[in-house]
Design an enzyme around this catalytic site. Structure first.
Site, short mmCIF file in Angstrom:
data_model
loop_
_atom_site.label_atom_id
_atom_site.label_comp_id
_atom_site.label_asym_id
_atom_site.label_seq_id
_atom_site.Cartn_x
_atom_site.Cartn_y
_atom_site.Cartn_z
N GLN A 105 44.18 9.68 -58.31
CA GLN A 105 44.33 10.08 -59.70
C GLN A 105 45.64 10.86 -59.87
O GLN A 105 45.92 11.79 -59.12
CB GLN A 105 43.15 10.96 -60.15
CG GLN A 105 43.17 11.25 -61.65
CD GLN A 105 42.05 12.17 -62.08
OE1 GLN A 105 42.04 13.34 -61.71
NE2 GLN A 105 41.12 11.65 -62.85
N TYR A 192 44.25 17.58 -70.60
CA TYR A 192 45.52 17.63 -69.90
C TYR A 192 46.59 16.89 -70.71
O TYR A 192 46.36 16.53 -71.86
CB TYR A 192 45.35 17.10 -68.47
CG TYR A 192 44.39 17.96 -67.68
CD1 TYR A 192 44.64 19.33 -67.51
CD2 TYR A 192 43.22 17.44 -67.13
CE1 TYR A 192 43.75 20.14 -66.82
CE2 TYR A 192 42.33 18.24 -66.44
CZ TYR A 192 42.59 19.59 -66.28
OH TYR A 192 41.70 20.40 -65.62
N ARG A 240 41.49 7.34 -67.11
CA ARG A 240 40.31 8.17 -67.39
C ARG A 240 40.43 8.78 -68.77
O ARG A 240 41.47 9.37 -69.12
CB ARG A 240 40.16 9.28 -66.35
CG ARG A 240 38.77 9.94 -66.40
CD ARG A 240 38.59 10.98 -65.34
NE ARG A 240 37.20 11.02 -64.88
CZ ARG A 240 36.69 11.99 -64.13
NH1 ARG A 240 37.42 13.01 -63.76
NH2 ARG A 240 35.42 11.94 -63.74
N GLY A 340 29.32 12.31 -59.20
CA GLY A 340 30.24 13.39 -58.87
C GLY A 340 29.67 14.37 -57.86
O GLY A 340 29.82 14.21 -56.65
N ARG A 341 28.99 15.39 -58.35
CA ARG A 341 28.49 16.45 -57.46
C ARG A 341 27.61 15.94 -56.32
O ARG A 341 27.65 16.52 -55.22
CB ARG A 341 27.76 17.51 -58.29
CG ARG A 341 28.68 18.28 -59.22
CD ARG A 341 27.94 19.35 -60.01
NE ARG A 341 28.82 20.01 -60.96
CZ ARG A 341 28.45 20.98 -61.76
NH1 ARG A 341 27.20 21.42 -61.74
NH2 ARG A 341 29.31 21.53 -62.60
#
Length: 392
Positions: A105, A192, A240, A340-341
């Site tokens: 990424q 971002y 993304r 994810g986690r």
């Protein structure tokens, strides 16, 4: 209907052995480079971490700075120096040695930065001078210690600087290719830099990257997509997005749906392999304290995007079990599911999901730490831990 464990040909180019994705997760385990220009450097510990998780159909490695001006969080890696490329080569070699596929990424944090970790103490840059009030980043305090500091007011990028940033992303993509990555993902989510440009409320510029029209406020992303696809080739670039996301003090945008559908159509015309959807409403603050609160896109909206985007859709947002992941695939609206986690404490997540084995949970205090392998590479596979003794 497809099965979670079926293969998938991503972008018509990249074969994946299942539909399970390990999404990018910042873990702050880099080493310091030998030179000031080296930045934070990936290392052998990170290679072990990613290699352990290579049974995922696709790994998307944690966000990497495309340039020192985009360094928003201490201890996060870049892809702009020779030392960083060498460090990432350790990672890609480890993943490929274990039969995995890995993208990197690419990001520039824009206004979510602090002068204490930017070159020569310069301030952050952004789409405008609007500060991300209420958001903080991992940087140096007045006493020199690392901690969460309020994001500083940015300097607006000039038109020429935005155009030059396109080349910076293209160079970062070239560096990623030379470091052995199978593709790259552009981080256009979570408040971002790309997200800052695309938001019609935040982007009040009046130049050709301004918010006055859909084409202008998405121009920066599209120019970067074109440049990166030219560098890596069609089918090896993902994007993304986080529609409706509020992280990074992003203002609510009344044109979110319109922008999302426009992006889907335009990205589909540019050879983009996938759109990675992260649509979690997270509060202002920082990456360590933010709580995930999934807000799933309306199926009718996603179906419209599906009709105009020829690539794959990845869903990311709170997936913890096989049943819910499979149910999401069964909608026919998405192709890949990102966990994810669960990947933090379960390097063998694919096997655990396939066999119904229980999932381990990580101590949240080890998510972002300098304690080396603790909470990072010290999680055993299910049949190498207590379960192995039970089976015996």
């Amino acid at each position: 209907m497809v099965d979670l464990f079926e293969t998938h040909l991503l972008g018509g180019t990249v074969p994946l052995k299942n539909r399970i994705v390990m999404p990018p997760m910042t873990r702050t385990r880099t080493s310091e480079g030998g030179l000031p220009t080296d930045g934070d450097v990936p290392n052998a510990l990170m290679a072990t971490y990613y290699g352990q998780r290579a049974t995922a159909g696709l790994i998307i490695a944690e966000a990497a700075d495309v340039d020192q001006s985009g360094h928003g969080y201490a201890r996060t890696p870049g892809i702009h120096s020779a030392a960083q490329m060498q460090g990432w080569r350790l990672v890609t070699d480890a993943v490929h040695r274990h039969g995995g596929t890995i993208f990197l990424q690419l990001w520039h944090v824009g206004r979510l930065a602090h002068s204490s970790i930017l070159p020569n103490g310069q301030g952050p840059v952004g789409v405008t001078a609007q500060r991300a009030e209420g958001s903080s980043v991992f940087a140096h305090g007045p006493d020199g210690r690392l901690g969460y500091m309020p994001a500083e007011a940015p300097r607006p990028l000039s038109t020429d600087e935005v155009s030059a940033m396109v080349g910076i992303f293209a160079k970062a993509a070239a560096n990623a290719r030379h470091a052995g990555f199978d593709g790259v993902e552009l981080h256009a989510a979570n408040g971002y830099l790309f997200d800052q440009f695309m938001n019609s409320v935040l982007n009040t510029r009046t130049d050709r990257y301004g918010g006055g029209s859909m084409e202008d406020r998405t121009r920066f992303l599209m120019e970067v997509v074109d440049a990166v696809v030219a560098e890596f080739g069609p089918g090896r670039v993902g994007v993304r997005l986080s529609p409706f996301g509020k992280y990074g003090s992003m203002p609510a945008d009344p044109l979110t749906e319109e922008t999302f559908l426009y992006l889907a159509e335009q990205l589909g015309q540019r050879g983009v392999a996938y759109i990675h959807l992260l649509y979690e409403l997270m509060p202002d603050g920082n990456m360590e304290t933010a709580e995930f609160k999934p807000r799933y896109l309306d199926h009718a909206l996603l179906a419209k995007a599906r009709a105009v985007f020829r690539g794959a859709f990845i869903w990311c947002g709170g997936f913890k079990d096989r049943e819910r992941a499979q149910a999401s695939l069964d909608t026919g609206l998405v192709d890949l599911i990102a966990f994810g986690r669960p990947y933090i404490a379960n390097p063998d997540l694919v096997e655990r999901l396939k066999h119904g084995w229980p999932l381990a949970e990580a101590d949240r205090s080890t998510y972002y730490t300098r304690r080396g392998e603790v909470g990072y590479t010290d999680f055993p596979a299910y049949l190498n831990g207590d379960a192995a003794r039970s089976v015996a």
